[in-house]
Design a protein around this motif. Structure first.
Motif, PDB file in Angstrom:
ATOM      1  N   TYR A  28      -4.133  -8.680   5.981  1.00 39.26           N
ATOM      2  CA  TYR A  28      -5.038  -7.962   5.092  1.00 39.26           C
ATOM      3  C   TYR A  28      -4.293  -7.643   3.800  1.00 39.26           C
ATOM      4  O   TYR A  28      -3.151  -7.175   3.831  1.00 39.26           O
ATOM      5  CB  TYR A  28      -5.490  -6.652   5.749  1.00 39.26           C
ATOM      6  N   CYS A  30      -4.988  -5.757  -0.077  1.00 42.08           N
ATOM      7  CA  CYS A  30      -5.922  -4.972  -0.885  1.00 42.08           C
ATOM      8  C   CYS A  30      -6.393  -5.792  -2.083  1.00 42.08           C
ATOM      9  O   CYS A  30      -5.582  -6.342  -2.828  1.00 42.08           O
ATOM     10  CB  CYS A  30      -5.259  -3.691  -1.380  1.00 42.08           C
ATOM     11  N   CYS A 210     -10.461   0.471   2.874  1.00 42.93           N
ATOM     12  CA  CYS A 210      -9.563  -0.571   3.402  1.00 42.93           C
ATOM     13  C   CYS A 210      -9.336  -0.400   4.903  1.00 42.93           C
ATOM     14  O   CYS A 210      -9.276  -1.383   5.643  1.00 42.93           O
ATOM     15  CB  CYS A 210      -8.234  -0.559   2.658  1.00 42.93           C
ATOM     16  N   HIS A 235      -2.044   5.090  -1.494  1.00 40.27           N
ATOM     17  CA  HIS A 235      -3.082   4.288  -0.841  1.00 40.27           C
ATOM     18  C   HIS A 235      -2.686   3.813   0.575  1.00 40.27           C
ATOM     19  O   HIS A 235      -3.412   4.039   1.543  1.00 40.27           O
ATOM     20  CB  HIS A 235      -3.469   3.120  -1.734  1.00 40.27           C
ATOM     21  N   HIS A 236      -1.539   3.164   0.691  1.00 36.85           N
ATOM     22  CA  HIS A 236      -1.196   2.613   2.001  1.00 36.85           C
ATOM     23  C   HIS A 236      -0.774   3.693   2.997  1.00 36.85           C
ATOM     24  O   HIS A 236      -1.041   3.592   4.198  1.00 36.85           O
ATOM     25  CB  HIS A 236      -0.119   1.528   1.849  1.00 36.85           C
ATOM     26  N   GLU A 239      -4.098   4.852   4.212  1.00 37.25           N
ATOM     27  CA  GLU A 239      -4.717   3.871   5.112  1.00 37.25           C
ATOM     28  C   GLU A 239      -4.095   3.970   6.499  1.00 37.25           C
ATOM     29  O   GLU A 239      -4.797   3.975   7.521  1.00 37.25           O
ATOM     30  CB  GLU A 239      -4.474   2.440   4.597  1.00 37.25           C
TER      31      GLU A 239
HETATM   32 ZN   LIG Z   1      -6.302  -1.100   0.329  1.00 35.59          ZN
END
Ligand SMILES: [Zn+2]
Length: 477
Positions: A28, A30, A210, A235-236, A239
């Motif tokens: 995956y 982004c 995500c 962000h990560h 997630e």
């Molecule tokens: Zn993402």
């Protein structure tokens, strides 16, 4: 077969890659938030993970590569308010622009490209799980992730709680229990995109998009998560927190790969500095420019920073000319199962297995080019033979075939070499560029009628010209 190893950002170590399912590798990455043309920095992860996917496909029976489209985001809403263009029109146009630009950089489409707006249901479902598990709470139409509820928060980025608060530029809001808590869902007023949910009409936060899309397409735990280095925090980190808490016991992504930043003329790209460049700006330089920019990117290891300059783009262009000059020769075509060709191609690709060392792989492509020159034109190059350290004595055509095969895994040298040498003027973009050049010539000659006629003709094809100081750019409507 050569071992495959990556630098895993999560452990900060080089690790041998062992997929969860040896028959099916899942990754995956982004994708873009679609409100504007892709800039040079946006292009880098797309090119890097395109090469990674091509490499994985050579080694594993099945690979699923998912890259999302973020088409609900406050940046998009703000752009629509500024310009008056409807949100749906902005996201559709920008998604099409993104696809065309990435194709021009030689990137293959991902296997799945989910749009956030098509995946609201799994987002709501995940948020419900997080509330049920005690990791999230609803307050004033919002749902927030409770950072203190997840003990491992901060491990991916290696930041302290204070650094995280500073880095996330968190909004202080009365409905937050902890200043670090972040939004999973927020209320939408009438003018905003919104979906019905257990917490009222609203829209998702970026991070949950995500987590939900990777879950839907790859499952709660998958092999590789990629993206730009600037996404690690928040962000990560977010997630990971969401996915690990929604699915207790799962590790989310096993390997985290992050590409380094891209500078322009030695500085961080910014509109205020005046060094902001879109992929479209680069492509406008000529039919050669997409592949040259790709080569420029891949000449640097993906984790290192790149400094983009026009000189480096021109240098990459010249290098491609040199490669294509060899491939344009009328060379004998070796058999498809030629063992020496396969051995030489494998040798050139070997560095990719060591944390995707594209720079060394490209250096080896140059050595194959030299070998072909030695085989066809004669003479010798003892430095190359010494560096390679193999007792190869390829016949004319063999090294060129190996060069083509290996370059294909890097997404390079796929153009027709004879067309390339004529300037690559064979495709639709070249025709548009030619029309723009003709219009500029007409304007220079003060032939306004002709200039307007060309503009009208392009407009009828859905091509809009934009004149800025000294240059004309174009886009599709
Ligand atoms: Zn993402």
């Amino acid at each position: 077969m050569t071992e495959l190893a990556f630098h895993n950002s999560a452990t900060r170590r080089r690790e041998i890659f062992v997929p969860i399912d040896a028959q099916h590798v899942r990754l995956y990455v982004c994708g873009p938030t679609v409100y504007d043309l892709a800039h040079l920095g946006n292009a880098r992860p797309v090119v890097v993970f395109d090469v990674l996917t091509r490499l994985l496909r050579r080694r594993f029976p099945r690979v699923t590569y998912v890259r999302n489209i973020t088409d609900v985001d406050d940046k998009i809403n703000a752009r629509s308010r500024e310009s008056g263009e409807p949100i749906g029109a902005i996201t559709a146009r920008t998604t099409a622009d993104f696809h065309r630009d990435m194709e021009a950089l030689g990137c293959l489409p991902p296997d799945e490209e989910p749009r956030a707006t098509d995946n609201i249901a799994p987002m709501v479902e995940m948020i419900e799980k997080l509330i049920a598990n005690g990791n999230a709470y609803a307050a004033e139409g919002h749902v927030l992730f409770s950072v203190p509820s997840y003990a491992d928060y901060g491990k991916l980025s290696g930041r302290t709680p204070d650094e995280m608060l500073a880095g996330a530029r968190v909004d202080v809001a009365p409905y937050k229990r902890d200043p670090g808590d972040f939004v999973l869902w927020k209320p939408s007023d009438d003018g905003m995109p919104g979906w019905d949910s257990p917490w009222g009409r609203g829209r998702p936060g970026w991070h949950i998009e995500c987590s939900a899309m990777s879950w839907r397409y790859l499952g709660a735990e998958f092999d590789i998560h990629g993206g730009g280095h600037d996404l690690i925090f928040p962000h990560h980190e977010n997630e990971l927190a969401q996915s690990a808490c929604a699915f207790p016991g799962s590790r989310f992504a096993r390997y985290w790969l992050h590409n380094g930043m891209l500078l322009v003329d030695g500085e961080k790209m910014s509109k205020s500095v005046g060094n902001f460049l879109t992929v479209r700006d680069i492509l406008g330089r000529g039919a050669w420019a997409g592949e040259a920019f790709r080569l420029l990117l891949l000449k640097t290891h993906y984790r290192a920073a790149i400094d983009y300059t026009v000189e480096r783009l021109d240098e990459a262009h010249t290098e491609l000319d040199d490669f294509y000059a060899v491939l344009a020769r009328d060379l004998p075509e070796p058999d498809a199962d030629d063992a020496l060709v396969a051995e030489m191609a494998e040798w050139a690709l070997e560095p990719l297995h060591d944390d995707l060392n594209t720079a060394l792989a490209i250096a080896r492509l140059r050595d194959l080019r030299t070998l072909e020159n030695v085989a066809t034109v004669g003479g010798s190059d003892t430095a190359v033979l010494h560096r390679i350290g193999k007792a190869w004595e390829p016949e004319s055509g063999q090294a060129a075939a190996a060069l083509r095969q290996a370059a294909a895994v890097l997404g390079l040298l796929g153009s027709d070499p004879r067309t390339w040498r004529q300037g690559g003027q064979s495709d639709e973009v070249a025709a548009i560029e030619a029309a723009i050049a003709a219009r500029l010539a007409a304007r220079a000659a003060k032939n306004w009628a002709e200039a307007d006629r060309i503009r009208g003709e392009l407009s009828a094809q859905g091509i809009v010209l934009e004149d800025t100081a000294g240059a004309t750019s174009w886009r599709r409507v």
